[in-house]
Design an enzyme around this catalytic site. Structure first.
Site, short mmCIF file in Angstrom:
data_model
loop_
_atom_site.label_atom_id
_atom_site.label_comp_id
_atom_site.label_asym_id
_atom_site.label_seq_id
_atom_site.Cartn_x
_atom_site.Cartn_y
_atom_site.Cartn_z
N ASP A 28 0.88 -1.17 0.00
CA ASP A 28 0.00 0.00 0.00
C ASP A 28 0.92 1.23 0.00
O ASP A 28 2.13 1.10 0.26
CB ASP A 28 -0.88 -0.04 1.25
N LEU A 29 0.40 2.39 -0.30
CA LEU A 29 1.25 3.59 -0.38
C LEU A 29 1.14 4.47 0.88
O LEU A 29 2.06 4.53 1.69
CB LEU A 29 0.87 4.41 -1.63
N ASP A 30 -0.02 5.13 1.00
CA ASP A 30 -0.19 6.11 2.09
C ASP A 30 -0.13 5.43 3.45
O ASP A 30 -0.94 4.54 3.74
CB ASP A 30 -1.56 6.81 1.95
N THR A 81 2.17 9.99 4.19
CA THR A 81 1.17 10.92 3.65
C THR A 81 -0.21 10.77 4.29
O THR A 81 -1.08 11.61 4.07
CB THR A 81 1.01 10.69 2.13
N LYS A 140 -8.93 5.34 6.19
CA LYS A 140 -7.66 4.82 5.66
C LYS A 140 -7.91 3.70 4.66
O LYS A 140 -8.69 2.78 4.92
CB LYS A 140 -6.77 4.32 6.80
N GLY A 141 -7.25 3.79 3.52
CA GLY A 141 -7.36 2.75 2.51
C GLY A 141 -8.58 2.86 1.63
O GLY A 141 -8.75 2.14 0.65
N VAL A 142 -9.46 3.80 2.00
CA VAL A 142 -10.75 3.94 1.33
C VAL A 142 -10.65 5.05 0.27
O VAL A 142 -9.92 6.02 0.45
CB VAL A 142 -11.80 4.29 2.42
N ARG A 173 -11.38 8.28 -2.24
CA ARG A 173 -11.71 9.67 -1.91
C ARG A 173 -13.23 9.86 -1.80
O ARG A 173 -13.74 10.45 -0.84
CB ARG A 173 -11.15 10.60 -2.99
N SER A 229 -2.57 0.63 -4.30
CA SER A 229 -3.06 1.79 -3.54
C SER A 229 -4.41 2.28 -4.06
O SER A 229 -4.70 2.20 -5.25
CB SER A 229 -2.04 2.92 -3.66
N ALA A 230 -5.22 2.84 -3.15
CA ALA A 230 -6.50 3.42 -3.55
C ALA A 230 -6.33 4.83 -4.10
O ALA A 230 -7.26 5.41 -4.66
CB ALA A 230 -7.42 3.48 -2.33
N LYS A 273 -11.07 -0.93 -1.52
CA LYS A 273 -10.79 -1.83 -0.40
C LYS A 273 -11.93 -1.66 0.61
O LYS A 273 -12.38 -0.54 0.77
CB LYS A 273 -9.45 -1.46 0.28
N GLU A 293 0.01 -3.36 4.65
CA GLU A 293 -1.12 -2.43 4.77
C GLU A 293 -1.16 -1.74 6.13
O GLU A 293 -0.87 -2.36 7.14
CB GLU A 293 -2.43 -3.21 4.63
N ASP A 294 -1.55 -0.47 6.14
CA ASP A 294 -1.73 0.23 7.42
C ASP A 294 -3.21 0.44 7.73
O ASP A 294 -3.53 1.03 8.75
CB ASP A 294 -1.04 1.60 7.39
#
Ligand code: BG6
Ligand code: MG
Length: 217
Positions: free
Chosen positions: A9-11, A17, A45-47, A49, A114-115, A145, A169-170
């Site tokens: 995952d990214l953020d 970020t 988170k992970g969801v 925008r 990433s989302a 996700k 994943e965070d």
């Protein structure tokens, strides 16, 4: 040795970020007089925008027109992007680069899952694009996700079966997505939040290369 896919995952996993997403949403929530805490933020988170805004509006029990929603989505992204203008390698979270380097040395396949629709510029600005064999982001998926779509596409692009994919994943939604996709989930963050993950580490500095080696075997 079967080649594994390591999907990041990214953020909040690769780059720090997640805090900027939070600040940008908090500003919108304040404008709408909605109490928006760090605890509420875990739900975002992970969801995507669009879904994030819906969650905030649900918290405030606000029904809004599509026009207003579009205005807030635009505003949130502009504000978020303003935090990204000057980012560089220093935004990469501690311990991430050594793990990426180790995976490369071990000839493992690496993907981003990433989302975010802002993923590519972030990878470019932080200089880590070359590590990734595949990039799947918010522009490539139709299901957010915890739907595993983003990770399934990533594994497919890498030519690896979901069972041989490992996901970092965070977010709760991301851990659930990995689990639903029958992948090995590794939570990065608090155990109290990410308890559904198969393994949990506070951050990447706590992950030994011997642990990664045991996943590759
Ligand atoms: C995820 C973040 O990675 O991307 C979410 O965890 C964010 O907080 C989502 O809403 C979408 O990001 P963006 O950059 O497309 O607004
Ligand atoms: Mg994340």
């Amino acid at each position: 040795m079967i080649k594994k896919a390591f999907i990041f995952d990214l953020d909040g996993v690769i780059v720090d970020t997640a805090k900027y997403h939070y600040l940008a949403w908090k500003k919108i929530a304040e404008e709408l007089n909605i109490d928006f805490t760090l605890e509420h933020n875990e739900l975002l988170k992970g969801v995507s925008r669009v879904r994030s805004l819906d969650i905030i509006l649900e918290l405030g029990q606000i029904e809004a027109s599509q026009e207003d929603k579009n205005k807030w989505l635009f505003q949130k992204n502009e504000d978020y992007l303003s935090y990204l203008v000057d980012i560089d390698q220093s935004e990469i979270l501690p311990g991430v680069l050594p793990i990426l380097k180790y995976l490369k040395e071990q000839n493992q396949a690496i993907a981003l899952g990433s989302a975010s629709k802002n993923a590519r510029p972030i990878l470019e600005k932080t200089g880590i694009m070359p590590y990734f064999d595949a990039i799947v982001d918010g522009n490539d998926v139709s299901n957010a996700k915890p739907d595993p779509e983003v990770f399934l596409i990533a594994a497919q692009l890498l030519g690896v079966l979901p069972e041989d994919a490992i996901v970092f994943e965070d977010s709760v939604a991301g851990v659930q997505a990995a689990n639903i996709g029958k992948m090995t989930s590794i939570g990065i963050g608090e155990e109290a939040i990410l308890y559904q993950a198969k393994y949990i580490f506070k951050d990447f500095t706590h992950i030994e290369t011997s642990f990664i080696a045991s996943l590759i075997k």
